[in-house]
Design an enzyme around this catalytic site. Structure first.
Site, PDB file in Angstrom:
ATOM      1  N   SER A 241       0.859  -1.181   0.000  1.00  0.00           N
ATOM      2  CA  SER A 241       0.000   0.000   0.000  1.00  0.00           C
ATOM      3  C   SER A 241       0.893   1.228   0.000  1.00  0.00           C
ATOM      4  CB  SER A 241      -0.878   0.004   1.251  1.00  0.00           C
ATOM      5  OG  SER A 241      -0.079   0.336   2.369  1.00  0.00           O
ATOM      6  N   LYS A 242       0.250   2.383   0.002  1.00  0.00           N
ATOM      7  CA  LYS A 242       1.015   3.630  -0.108  1.00  0.00           C
ATOM      8  C   LYS A 242       2.009   3.819   1.041  1.00  0.00           C
ATOM      9  CE  LYS A 242      -1.733   6.252  -3.275  1.00  0.00           C
ATOM     10  NZ  LYS A 242      -2.955   6.991  -3.423  1.00  0.00           N
TER      11      LYS A 242
END
Ligand code: GLU
Length: 470
Positions: A241-242
């Site tokens: 994820s980010k």
């Protein structure tokens, strides 16, 4: 043998995720390595979340990665009439039925099942009421008749045989009460109509496969070969994820990684061929097979990507590299490399590409070429400008007029000058670097002199002597 047809079917609801790019690459490699077709379908049925910008990002990501697809991109939304037609066909052939149950009735059913400790999967009473005379004039959905007993086995090329008990599958809705088809139906109809032979996708779709197989079977269509690939994790073992850094493919283009390196890295993400880490597209096309895909999630490792990137830059053809750098510059819209500059960079490429992991690193090394005289000397290089270093340059500069402009001759001459001044060459290299580039990240001083040419090199050395000590 039938021709292999694969596809990538992204939903255009945001940027293009690394995982989508990896799935696209696997499908592309599998098809292209077998003389097959690789197709693109934009799954834009979710009208509220699908945007033209997201479609552009997908097209841009595929283009940057060099994953060309056959024909034109298919819009799933535009094919809705065909999806409806298939649902109607299933209805007419008795494989599906109209269900008039209301939301309340379904909720009551579930509640009751819970109380009685039965499965809460909805069982519609309308499944067997086929006489139209008994059908009320109210909105209805169309449901598929799921098999009531037995097993559905997904012969997955990555996960092995996955068994799902049919009593776990409910009579899935095909058409909603507003007449729109559900996603599960659209995927199957599109894959069938597009002639897809191999469905290679993330294993978050594994459960969908069992439900999708019901539709294939009801339509008596041949099943595709399934390969569900494990998702990508971050270095901490959690879903990428980010938090782990950039997850958009185009961010990697903007960071200045060559597309070939990205392809190489993404191919290794969940797939392996012995111990091979660095390989060319041709190698990957020759080697890629579903049997090389691992069962456990791959971990995204930025260091590995950088490492491979450096290797790809180092072996790239100079002209092709320059072209890719120009594309990078347009993409990052930082500088526009003009024709003049590109003709200056090309002859230097042989040394610039050595040990640069990204295009910005390479361009940093190239900065000395693009500078105009008199060159500004960065603060940390000023320590190289002192009485004794200027003295050495004073000895060296006139002799540069007549020396043959070759690496050997320049090495011999600078070595001699250092010796005359009683120092080793290292003591002269710093001042030379300061004068020629003004910064510390550069190719070797000899490469710089050879690239700049005699007149420019002499002029830069003279500039520093004229300026004197800071
Ligand atoms: N649209 C799905 C996704 O973006 C892919 C579906 C499929 O490959 O069957 O995850």
């Amino acid at each position: 043998m039938t021709q292999v047809v694969t596809r990538i079917a992204p939903s255009p609801t945001g940027y293009m995720h690394i995982g989508t790019a990896r799935t696209a690459l696997f499908n592309w490699l599998y098809a292209r390595g077998r003389g097959g077709k690789f197709l693109l379908r934009i799954e834009d049925t979710d009208r509220a979340r699908s945007t033209p910008e997201a479609t552009e990002a997908i097209l841009g990501g595929l283009e940057w990665l060099g994953l060309d697809y056959d024909g034109t991109a298919v819009s799933q939304f535009e094919r809705a009439p065909r999806h409806i037609e298939v649902a109607q066909h299933l209805l007419a052939s008795g494989k599906a039925y109209k269900c008039f149950a209301t939301q309340d009735e379904i909720a009551d059913f579930r509640q009751q099942a819970k109380v009685e400790g039965r499965s809460t999967l909805y069982q519609s009473p309308w499944r067997d009421i086929t006489d139209p005379a008994l059908h009320p004039d109210v909105p209805f959905v169309i449901r598929i008749k799921s098999p009531e007993s037995g097993l559905t086995v997904i012969h997955d090329q990555v996960q092995g045989d996955v068994n799902i008990k049919n009593d776990q599958l409910d009579d899935m809705i095909l058409l909603r009460s507003d007449g729109t088809p559900v996603y599960m139906l659209s995927v199957v109809v599109d894959d069938h109509d597009m002639g897809v032979t191999h469905v290679i996708r993330g294993d978050d779709h594994l459960n969908n496969a069992a439900r999708q197989m019901m539709i294939y079977q009801a339509m008596e269509w041949p099943l595709p070969i399934y390969a569900h690939i494990p998702l990508i994790f971050g270095e901490d073992g959690k879903k990428l994820s980010k938090r782990h850094g950039a997850t958009s493919v185009l961010d990697y283009a903007l960071m200045g990684y060559p597309a070939a390196a990205m392809r190489n890295y993404l191919a290794r993400l969940g797939w392996s061929h012995g111990d091979d880490e660095f390989f060319t597209d041709q190698d990957a096309l020759n080697w890629f097979d579903l049997s090389g895909i691992g069962k456990s999630p791959a971990r995204f490792d930025h260091k590995k990507l950088q490492n491979l990137s450096g290797q790809h830059i180092a072996v790239s053809d100079d002209a092709a590299l320059l072209q890719e750098i120009q594309y990078f510059l347009t993409l990052s819209s930082e500088i526009d490399l003009h024709q003049k500059i590109s003709t200056r960079l090309l002859p230097a490429m042989y040394c610039l590409k050595d040990r640069a992991k990204t295009f910005p690193e390479l361009l940093e090394k190239a900065a000395f070429i693009l500078r105009e005289r008199p060159i500004e000397i960065e603060k940390k290089m000023e320590k190289n400008v002192n009485i004794s270093s200027l003295d050495m340059l004073k000895t060296l500069t006139p002799q540069l007029q007549n020396v043959s402009w070759s690496r050997d001759a320049l090495e011999a001459l600078t070595g001699q000058v250092a010796e005359t001044h009683g120092v080793n060459f290292g003591k002269l290299a710093g001042p030379l670097r300061a004068a020629l580039a003004g910064q510390s990240v550069t190719p070797s001083v000899f490469d710089m002199m050879l690239i700049l040419g005699r007149n420019e090199a002499i002029a830069r050395l003279s500039d520093m002597q004229e300026r004197g000590t800071p």
